[in-house]
Design a protein around this motif. Structure first.
Motif, PDB file in Angstrom:
ATOM      1  N   MET A   1      -5.348   4.268 -17.192  1.00 45.42           N
ATOM      2  CA  MET A   1      -4.974   5.657 -17.405  1.00 45.42           C
ATOM      3  C   MET A   1      -3.498   5.839 -17.024  1.00 45.42           C
ATOM      4  SD  MET A   1      -6.944   9.144 -16.193  1.00 45.42           S
ATOM      5  CE  MET A   1      -7.060   8.739 -14.467  1.00 45.42           C
ATOM      6  N   LYS A   2      -2.769   6.569 -17.849  1.00 36.83           N
ATOM      7  CA  LYS A   2      -1.373   6.875 -17.583  1.00 36.83           C
ATOM      8  C   LYS A   2      -1.321   8.146 -16.748  1.00 36.83           C
ATOM      9  CE  LYS A   2       3.182   6.982 -18.117  1.00 36.83           C
ATOM     10  NZ  LYS A   2       4.136   5.982 -17.639  1.00 36.83           N
ATOM     11  N   ILE A   3      -0.838   8.032 -15.487  1.00 36.74           N
ATOM     12  CA  ILE A   3      -0.751   9.173 -14.582  1.00 36.74           C
ATOM     13  C   ILE A   3       0.709   9.513 -14.344  1.00 36.74           C
ATOM     14  CG2 ILE A   3      -1.290  10.071 -12.291  1.00 36.74           C
ATOM     15  CD1 ILE A   3      -3.699   8.239 -12.187  1.00 36.74           C
ATOM     16  N   LEU A   4       1.045  10.761 -14.567  1.00 28.93           N
ATOM     17  CA  LEU A   4       2.411  11.223 -14.363  1.00 28.93           C
ATOM     18  C   LEU A   4       2.441  12.163 -13.159  1.00 28.93           C
ATOM     19  CD1 LEU A   4       5.318  11.245 -15.431  1.00 28.93           C
ATOM     20  CD2 LEU A   4       4.676  13.176 -16.883  1.00 28.93           C
ATOM     21  N   VAL A   5       3.194  11.779 -12.136  1.00 26.64           N
ATOM     22  CA  VAL A   5       3.364  12.600 -10.936  1.00 26.64           C
ATOM     23  C   VAL A   5       4.701  13.337 -11.063  1.00 26.64           C
ATOM     24  CG1 VAL A   5       3.583  12.595  -8.425  1.00 26.64           C
ATOM     25  CG2 VAL A   5       2.044  10.960  -9.544  1.00 26.64           C
ATOM     26  N   ILE A   6       4.664  14.664 -10.967  1.00 28.98           N
ATOM     27  CA  ILE A   6       5.885  15.448 -11.164  1.00 28.98           C
ATOM     28  C   ILE A   6       6.250  16.216  -9.902  1.00 28.98           C
ATOM     29  CG2 ILE A   6       6.943  17.357 -12.442  1.00 28.98           C
ATOM     30  CD1 ILE A   6       5.349  16.492 -14.862  1.00 28.98           C
TER      31      ILE A   6
ATOM     32  N   ALA B   1      -1.505   3.315  -8.500  1.00 27.01           N
ATOM     33  CA  ALA B   1      -1.072   2.024  -9.046  1.00 27.01           C
ATOM     34  C   ALA B   1      -1.990   0.904  -8.569  1.00 27.01           C
ATOM     35  CB  ALA B   1       0.375   1.749  -8.636  1.00 27.01           C
ATOM     36  N   ALA B   2      -2.409   0.981  -7.302  1.00 29.58           N
ATOM     37  CA  ALA B   2      -3.310  -0.038  -6.747  1.00 29.58           C
ATOM     38  C   ALA B   2      -4.665  -0.033  -7.445  1.00 29.58           C
ATOM     39  CB  ALA B   2      -3.483   0.186  -5.247  1.00 29.58           C
ATOM     40  N   LEU B   3      -5.048   1.108  -7.995  1.00 33.02           N
ATOM     41  CA  LEU B   3      -6.314   1.212  -8.727  1.00 33.02           C
ATOM     42  C   LEU B   3      -6.182   0.699 -10.166  1.00 33.02           C
ATOM     43  CD1 LEU B   3      -7.581   4.744  -7.578  1.00 33.02           C
ATOM     44  CD2 LEU B   3      -8.404   2.500  -6.814  1.00 33.02           C
ATOM     45  N   GLY B   4      -4.962   0.326 -10.535  1.00 23.78           N
ATOM     46  CA  GLY B   4      -4.746  -0.223 -11.868  1.00 23.78           C
ATOM     47  C   GLY B   4      -4.210   0.767 -12.880  1.00 23.78           C
TER      48      GLY B   4
ATOM     49  N   ASP C   1      -1.394   3.169 -14.750  1.00 23.92           N
ATOM     50  CA  ASP C   1       0.031   3.148 -15.082  1.00 23.92           C
ATOM     51  C   ASP C   1       0.638   4.442 -14.528  1.00 23.92           C
ATOM     52  OD1 ASP C   1       2.523   2.862 -16.162  1.00 23.92           O
ATOM     53  OD2 ASP C   1       1.921   3.197 -18.237  1.00 23.92           O
ATOM     54  N   VAL C   2       1.535   4.313 -13.543  1.00 20.49           N
ATOM     55  CA  VAL C   2       2.008   5.488 -12.800  1.00 20.49           C
ATOM     56  C   VAL C   2       3.512   5.681 -12.985  1.00 20.49           C
ATOM     57  CG1 VAL C   2       2.140   6.611 -10.543  1.00 20.49           C
ATOM     58  CG2 VAL C   2       0.212   5.097 -11.072  1.00 20.49           C
ATOM     59  N   GLU C   3       3.892   6.933 -13.215  1.00 18.12           N
ATOM     60  CA  GLU C   3       5.299   7.285 -13.320  1.00 18.12           C
ATOM     61  C   GLU C   3       5.542   8.561 -12.516  1.00 18.12           C
ATOM     62  OE1 GLU C   3       8.616   8.226 -16.840  1.00 18.12           O
ATOM     63  OE2 GLU C   3       6.779   7.109 -17.275  1.00 18.12           O
TER      64      GLU C   3
ATOM     65  N   ILE D   1       5.879   1.007 -10.518  1.00 16.77           N
ATOM     66  CA  ILE D   1       5.923   2.464 -10.615  1.00 16.77           C
ATOM     67  C   ILE D   1       7.309   2.877 -11.098  1.00 16.77           C
ATOM     68  CG2 ILE D   1       5.855   4.640  -9.336  1.00 16.77           C
ATOM     69  CD1 ILE D   1       3.835   3.376  -7.460  1.00 16.77           C
ATOM     70  N   LYS D   2       7.336   3.637 -12.171  1.00 12.29           N
ATOM     71  CA  LYS D   2       8.605   4.053 -12.757  1.00 12.29           C
ATOM     72  C   LYS D   2       9.028   5.409 -12.195  1.00 12.29           C
ATOM     73  CE  LYS D   2      10.811   4.813 -17.279  1.00 12.29           C
ATOM     74  NZ  LYS D   2      10.580   4.890 -18.747  1.00 12.29           N
ATOM     75  N   LEU D   3      10.294   5.520 -11.828  1.00 16.32           N
ATOM     76  CA  LEU D   3      10.855   6.794 -11.388  1.00 16.32           C
ATOM     77  C   LEU D   3      11.844   7.276 -12.446  1.00 16.32           C
ATOM     78  CD1 LEU D   3      11.465   9.084  -9.412  1.00 16.32           C
ATOM     79  CD2 LEU D   3      13.003   7.534  -8.173  1.00 16.32           C
ATOM     80  N   THR D   4      11.583   8.440 -13.033  1.00 13.53           N
ATOM     81  CA  THR D   4      12.414   8.978 -14.103  1.00 13.53           C
ATOM     82  C   THR D   4      13.042  10.300 -13.691  1.00 13.53           C
ATOM     83  OG1 THR D   4      11.027   7.959 -15.812  1.00 13.53           O
ATOM     84  CG2 THR D   4      12.448   9.776 -16.490  1.00 13.53           C
ATOM     85  N   ASN D   5      14.342  10.391 -13.858  1.00  9.85           N
ATOM     86  CA  ASN D   5      15.046  11.646 -13.648  1.00  9.85           C
ATOM     87  C   ASN D   5      15.442  12.181 -15.015  1.00  9.85           C
ATOM     88  OD1 ASN D   5      16.585  13.791 -12.813  1.00  9.85           O
ATOM     89  ND2 ASN D   5      18.095  12.588 -11.678  1.00  9.85           N
ATOM     90  N   ILE D   6      14.846  13.292 -15.447  1.00  5.82           N
ATOM     91  CA  ILE D   6      15.096  13.795 -16.801  1.00  5.82           C
ATOM     92  C   ILE D   6      16.378  14.608 -16.886  1.00  5.82           C
ATOM     93  CG2 ILE D   6      12.590  13.910 -17.175  1.00  5.82           C
ATOM     94  CD1 ILE D   6      13.047  17.043 -17.356  1.00  5.82           C
TER      95      ILE D   6
END
Length: 413
Positions: free
Chosen positions: A1-6, A30-33, A35-37, A56-61
């Protein structure tokens, strides 16, 4: 699952409780498998302060293309140079004219606020469509509003509330316009679920919220019984400790200084130590100097090793005006320190059990009374500290993570 933390602001270079929990959750997912951003929108360079799992990807928009109209700051000249005074006077007048014209153009402060919010929300929608997450977790109601204003999503959204919920959408703590408060409340309609810190906080959710409410407190580091502070040891010097951002409007470190100043002559082998940085360093330093207690009260700055500092202490003072959870207090209690705070402070009054794990004072005079009790009696400190250590076991990280895992599983496709 793709999880986005904002966390729309504050995450980059941020070392506060929200940043810590955001990183903690991202690492767990991420430890649960999954895809985290993590995504933010900040005009700043830097990165995460708390360690993030590889991948874990960190994105600054943030982009200069996101148009923002801002009022000019008004500055007064405090020096004695008459030419500088004239120059500042002219600049201030020009700024006032600019601000008046901008507000007229935007139909007032509310119009300006919504214009800027709309531009940021458009940028978030564009980014969200490109990422296409399966689940969104916002770290505040402010972040929730940033992504949902005039936007619609079919993606489930969970809001993590790191304070008492009404602090996020009201003007209890600081000024918010009626328009901003209304929009913040409206944003709750977009939520599938909300995570709150204590059961009692359910009473502070707005009536616009119709989703699922789940109580998951912040995780507190755990220690074995033989690892906690031994408060029965006789010392040459004893320490009262406080850890937190130097922000007197919330943390009220000045109250701790005033309290200690009242009792210091009666307890000459005690010191008061502050760990943390913030805008009120100079204000607090001046207060210490006014009391002539530079040799007894110390502003030590930032520490990378809070636990080691806690283990050097004999009690923890936390006179905050408001808190969501009081993570520094909880960590101190987990180490085996009795806590001392105000009965009226949310979060603090949920953690400290009066006369069992510490003391809750009704006012500054009671704070002095209970501080003297703790300073005078090592057996009392030891008893309350041991109780505090045991009480914090209910906030063990694995217990909190299990609750989070169950919550996000509800939204697995």
């Amino acid at each position: 699952m793709k999880i986005l933390v904002i966390q729309h602001s504050g995450f980059i270079n941020g070392s506060g409780g929200t940043e810590k929990i955001a990183s903690f959750l991202a690492n767990h997912f991420a430890a649960l498998g999954h895809d985290v951003e993590i995504a933010t929108n900040q005009n700043i360079s830097g990165g995460a302060v708390f360690p993030l799992t590889e991948g874990i990807k960190l994105t600054n928009i943030f982009s200069s293309d996101i148009v923002q109209e801002n009022l000019k700051a008004l500055h007064n000249y405090t020096g004695k140079n008459p030419f500088q005074w004239v120059s500042f006077k002219i600049k201030k007048k020009q700024a006032k004219i600019f601000n008046k014209n901008l507000l007229k153009k935007m139909n007032g402060p509310d119009g300006l606020y919504e214009f800027n919010l709309k531009k940021r929300a458009e940028a978030w929608k564009k980014y969200m469509d490109s990422v296409n997450p399966d689940l969104i977790i916002t770290m505040s109601t402010g972040s929730l509003l940033e992504i949902t204003y005039q936007n619609q999503y079919t993606i489930p959204i969970i809001n993590s509330v790191n304070g008492r919920p009404d602090y996020d959408y009201s003007d209890i703590l600081w000024y918010r316009s009626e328009k901003e408060m209304s929009l913040l409340k409206e944003s709750y309609k977009h939520l599938s679920a909300v995570q709150i810190l204590f059961d009692s906080y359910k009473d502070f959710l707005p009536d616009t919220f119709t989703g699922k409410s789940v109580t998951i407190s912040n995780p507190v580091p755990q220690f074995e019984n033989d690892e906690i502070v031994d408060l029965t040891i006789i010392k040459e010097k004893y320490k009262i400790l406080h850890i937190g951002t130097l922000a007197t409007d919330c943390k009220q470190q000045h109250v701790a200084i005033d309290t200690f100043a009242e009792v210091v002559n009666e307890f000459p082998n005690w010191e008061l130590h502050f760990w943390g940085v913030g805008n009120d360093f100079d204000l607090l330093n001046k207060k210490i100097k006014n009391y002539q207690l530079e040799y007894k009260i110390f502003l030590n700055g930032f520490t990378d090793h809070p636990v080691s500092k806690l283990k050097e202490a004999d009690l923890f003072i936390f006179p905050s005006k408001y808190e969501g959870f009081g993570l520094a207090l909880a960590e101190a209690m987990s180490v085996g320190l009795p806590g001392l705070g105000f009965e009226t402070c949310s979060g603090v009054n949920e953690l400290i059990k009066h006369n069992i794990t510490g003391f809750l004072a009704q006012d500054p005079q009671e704070l002095i009374f209970y501080l003297k009790q703790l300073m005078a009696d090592s057996s009392l400190r030891s008893e309350l500290g041991t109780n505090a250590h045991l009480e914090m076991k209910k906030f063990a990280p694995e217990k909190m993570l299990e609750k989070w895992s169950l919550l996000i599983e509800n939204f697995r496709l």
